[in-house]
Design an enzyme around this catalytic site. Sequence first.
Site, PDB file in Angstrom:
ATOM      1  N   SER A 144      48.562  12.304  20.111  1.00 45.37           N
ATOM      2  CA  SER A 144      50.103  12.240  20.881  1.00 45.37           C
ATOM      3  C   SER A 144      49.614  12.268  22.394  1.00 45.37           C
ATOM      4  O   SER A 144      48.757  11.510  22.832  1.00 45.37           O
ATOM      5  CB  SER A 144      51.072  13.221  20.358  1.00 45.37           C
ATOM      6  OG  SER A 144      52.136  13.111  21.301  1.00 45.37           O
ATOM      7  N   GLU A 151      57.176   4.936  14.882  1.00 41.38           N
ATOM      8  CA  GLU A 151      57.278   5.593  16.196  1.00 41.38           C
ATOM      9  C   GLU A 151      57.545   4.766  17.419  1.00 41.38           C
ATOM     10  O   GLU A 151      57.339   3.562  17.500  1.00 41.38           O
ATOM     11  CB  GLU A 151      55.517   6.091  16.345  1.00 41.38           C
ATOM     12  CG  GLU A 151      55.106   6.984  15.251  1.00 41.38           C
ATOM     13  CD  GLU A 151      53.789   7.641  15.832  1.00 41.38           C
ATOM     14  OE1 GLU A 151      53.975   8.131  16.801  1.00 41.38           O
ATOM     15  OE2 GLU A 151      52.538   7.386  14.911  1.00 41.38           O
ATOM     16  N   HIS A 196      55.524  10.262  13.762  1.00 42.44           N
ATOM     17  CA  HIS A 196      54.528  10.526  14.524  1.00 42.44           C
ATOM     18  C   HIS A 196      53.613  11.780  14.137  1.00 42.44           C
ATOM     19  O   HIS A 196      54.044  12.885  13.509  1.00 42.44           O
ATOM     20  CB  HIS A 196      55.430  11.159  15.877  1.00 42.44           C
ATOM     21  CG  HIS A 196      54.446  11.304  16.970  1.00 42.44           C
ATOM     22  ND1 HIS A 196      53.651  10.504  17.712  1.00 42.44           N
ATOM     23  CD2 HIS A 196      54.211  12.713  17.757  1.00 42.44           C
ATOM     24  CE1 HIS A 196      53.040  11.087  18.656  1.00 42.44           C
ATOM     25  NE2 HIS A 196      53.348  12.279  18.776  1.00 42.44           N
TER      26      HIS A 196
END
Length: 336
Positions: A158, A252, A282
């Site tokens: 991320s 996502e 995610h």
Amino acid sequence: MASWQSKLTSLFLRAAVKRKINPHANPADARARVDRLAARFSKDQDWIKVTPVSANGVPGEWVDVASDTPAIASGTEPQAGKVLLYLHGGGYIVCSPATHRLMVARICREAGLKALVIDYRLAPEHPFPAAVEDAEAAYRWLLAAGHKPEDIVIAGDSAGGGLTMSLLLTLREQNMPMPAGAALLSPWTDLALTGWTMLTNARRDPMLRLDSASLAVRHYLQDTTPTHPIASSIYADLTGLPPLYVQVGENEILLDDSRRLVAIAQNHGVEASLEEWPGMPHVFQAFAHVPESKPAIEGIGAFLKAQANRSALAAPDTVQAQAQTPAPTEAIEAAE
């Protein structure tokens, strides 16, 4: 088709994260809530060895796997001198080495590496480029400790995936020796939030929201443009970067961040590959109970192990001199 375990996890994330976490909450409160949620999926394990460390003043921890761990596959015992620098996600606002410890240990177990996981400074108290400076300081610390650049690999999820790209671009601009490769888990590479899946996957994504991402950008960048090439790597020239391996879930809102990053990297002559996982949320790799997580972690481990053993990426014998140079910010300033 996604497993029933992943579907249940997505339902939980939708109820406990997407609907419950207030993006406008005080950062300290948000961190405490995220820490409590992470603890439900990341309990300490006897086979994980953790050693606190200060890397050029940046707090962190070594994560290693006990040599007598039954689950270690033959040939994946920790290799001397070869290390993983892991940069955790959390929108540059939340999370820590503790929230990611189990996932990192599982990667270490597959890759035969030990990992340095740093507790880089978080926004809004410490906006860009503080996190980049901390990542660079940790990398220089590894070099100064005697680790060769070709024996170092980097990974991040991320925002940590975006930070991994920020670090690679900073190292290149400073003519620093590059690590052997980088694995990116659902990397956040466009802080301008222009990816089409920001809209098309808005309902499908069980965890992330566009308004939360937008607020995180304001906290992290503050007065910096969101298309700054060090902060948002899809706006950078990626020429000269080491091999990249990207995994992302098809549900996502950050899906296009991965797709565009890999396409741009390939256009710039970088060895880059993309795996899209159907029905996955995610950073699904963090949920050990989800069946899809195991082969994904195995893929990450295999890539990192292969890159750490590639002698073709050996760097010149200038590591010690460069590693002792104070961590500058010229590359970041020049890109502005």
